[in-house]
Design an enzyme around this catalytic site. Structure first.
Site, mmCIF file in Angstrom:
data_model
loop_
_atom_site.group_PDB
_atom_site.id
_atom_site.type_symbol
_atom_site.label_atom_id
_atom_site.label_comp_id
_atom_site.label_asym_id
_atom_site.label_seq_id
_atom_site.Cartn_x
_atom_site.Cartn_y
_atom_site.Cartn_z
ATOM 1 N N SER A 36 0.845 -1.189 0.000
ATOM 2 C CA SER A 36 0.000 0.000 0.000
ATOM 3 C C SER A 36 0.882 1.241 0.000
ATOM 4 C CB SER A 36 -0.910 0.005 1.238
ATOM 5 O OG SER A 36 -0.130 0.158 2.411
ATOM 6 N N LYS A 37 0.252 2.400 0.015
ATOM 7 C CA LYS A 37 0.991 3.657 -0.058
ATOM 8 C C LYS A 37 1.939 3.841 1.123
ATOM 9 C CE LYS A 37 -2.393 6.161 -2.837
ATOM 10 N NZ LYS A 37 -3.331 7.310 -2.897
ATOM 11 N N ARG A 38 1.627 3.205 2.236
ATOM 12 C CA ARG A 38 2.522 3.390 3.386
ATOM 13 C C ARG A 38 3.890 2.743 3.154
ATOM 14 N NH1 ARG A 38 -0.965 -0.564 5.133
ATOM 15 N NH2 ARG A 38 -0.051 -2.529 5.830
ATOM 16 N N GLY B 237 5.434 3.158 0.355
ATOM 17 C CA GLY B 237 6.045 3.950 -0.723
ATOM 18 C C GLY B 237 5.119 3.989 -1.918
#
Length: 487
Positions: free
Chosen positions: A249-251, A253
């Site tokens: 996920s975006k966490r 990167g």
């Protein structure tokens, strides 16, 4: 239907509610490799029936991501938003054969019943009450204009199973499968209906997609059987996880493929990296010593790819590994092949090299072993291509803090200007003799010259840099050493 169908038809079917993400790109790549391996057909289908969240911008982002990765498709793109009549016709067939029924329950009623089921400890599934309405009565209510959805009538006993090319036999108890909606009350199809109607209409032989779709598959299998159509081969590929073993996920990167283009990743390196997330070429991918290889060109990947090599275990996205692939590809590419990729970075940085084509190619070959990504050629290596470049303040503070060293570099410039020969050997000889004459360590002049010439504390051999830049540039930049780092 086996994997060895002579001319398979596969598809990549993204939803344009976001840009092409890493998981979707890996799915597209596996389908592309499979189609190319067997000389089959890759169909691109845009599943854009979520009208509120889909956008043209996202569609273009998906297409851009695929083009960047070199994943060309053979048919399409087809847009589900333009195929609504097909879905309604398919729904009518299921209704006529008794495999679907009208549901008149309102959203409020459904939410109340689900909440009550959860409170009572029961699964929050539809209770099938509209399934008990006689067909004639249901048709009359529908004809009278009463709002209704269309649901699939899941068999009330037994199980639904299918053979998966990756996971083997997969089975779901029908008691665990809700009577799912095919058409909403506004006539818009759900994913379950549209995907089956399209896959049948497009004559797909294999459905290669993420393992997160396994729970959807029994609903699609039931429709295939209700429509009397042979099942395609299903192959569900493992998920891609972040380093902490949670879903990527975006966490962790960037997850958008185009973001990696912006980071300066070589597309072929990214493709090679993606191909090994959940797939291995087996014995065919080992070198002469029996060790696993990791670098595979596109032709090799196409030749080696098979569904047998797909793992059941989830893959881990490792940014450090991607960086390694990128540096390996940059080093392996000849300068001419790198040039168009680097030119994109120069354009984004707002400059054009002021050197000849031959000089540019020679500079690329000189610095590419030190490149981490394509952006380095426009930032860290800018001084090799144009005279306007910035100096790293830390490098200046470390190696040009002494005014005496700066003054010596200005004097060294004059020595080079009066030198007839300008080779690696001659430039080194001049510098070392000059250092000895001045009673200073050659290292101080080497380090100071490197910063004055390139703006960086780290570079290839100084004397190779000098020869690459040429006598005139070297003299000019060393002569300006007193001004380095000043405004």
């Amino acid at each position: 239907m086996s994997e060895s169908v002579s001319t398979p038809r596969v598809r990549f079917a993204p939803s344009p509610t976001g840009y092409l993400h890493v998981g979707g790109a890996r799915t597209a790549l596996f389908n592309w490799l499979y189609a190319r391996h067997f000389g089959g057909t890759l169909i691109l289908r845009i599943e854009d029936t979520d009208f509120e969240r889909s956008s043209e911008e996202m569609v273009e982002g998906i297409l851009e991501g695929m083009r960047w990765l070199g994943l060309n498709w053979d048919e399409g793109p087809f847009y589900q938003s333009k195929r609504l009549e097909l879905y309604r016709q398919t729904a009518e067939k299921l209704l006529a054969s008794g495999h679907a029924y009208y549901c008149f329950c309102t959203r409020e009623e459904l939410e109340q019943r689900r909440a009550a089921a959860v409170a009572a400890g029961r699964p929050p599934m539809y209770d099938r009450r509209c399934r008990r309405i006689e067909k004639d009565i249901a048709a009359q209510r529908k004809a009278a204009g009463e709002a209704c959805a269309l649901r699939f009538a899941v068999p009330e006993g037994g199980a639904t199973s299918f053979e998966d090319a990756v996971f083997g036999k997969v089975e779901f108890s029908n008691a665990e499968i809700e009577d799912f909606v095919l058409l909403r009350s506004d006539g818009i199809p759900t994913y379950h209906l549209s995907v089956v109607a399209d896959d049948i209409d497009m004559r797909l032989t294999h459905i290669i997609r993420g393992a997160d779709h396994i729970s959807n598959t029994p609903k699609q299998v039931l429709q295939y059987r209700a429509l009397g159509v042979q099942l395609p081969v299903f192959a569900h590929v493992p998920l891609i996880l972040g380093p902490d073993k949670t879903r990527l996920s975006k966490r962790h990167g960037a997850t958008s493929v185009i973001a990696y283009k912006e980071f300066g990743i070589v597309p072929e390196a990214f493709r090679n990296f993606l191909s090994l997330l959940g797939w291995t070429p087996g014995a065919a991918g080992k070198d002469a010593d029996g060790k696993d290889r990791e670098i595979f060109g596109s032709d090799e990947l196409i030749r080696l790819f098979s569904l047998d090599g797909i793992s059941k275990s989830n893959a881990v996205f490792d940014n450090d590994k991607l960086a390694w692939f990128n540096t390996e590809y940059i080093r392996a590419y000849d300068a001419q092949k790198l040039l168009p990729l680097i030119e994109e970075e120069w354009a984004k940085a707002g400059f054009t090299p002021d050197r000849s084509q031959d000089e540019v190619l020679a500079a690329i070959n000189l610095v590419k072993p030190r490149a981490r990504n394509l952006k380095d050629f426009a930032i860290a290596f800018r001084a090799y291509f144009i005279d306007s470049f910035e100096y790293d303040p830390a490098a200046v503070a470390k190696f040009l803090k002494d005014d005496f060293v700066r003054a010596l570099l200005v004097e060294l410039a004059a020595r080079y200007e009066s030198t007839a020969e300008f080779t690696e050997a001659s430039t080194e000889q001049v510098l070392r003799e000059f250092a000895e004459e001045k009673g200073v360590k050659a290292g101080a002049l080497i380090n100071g010259s490197r910063v004055a010439l390139t703006g960086q504390a780290v570079a290839p051999s100084l004397f190779a840099v000098m020869v690459n830049l040429g006598k005139n540039r070297v003299v000019k930049r060393l002569a300006a050493a007193n001004n380095v780092g000043t405004v």
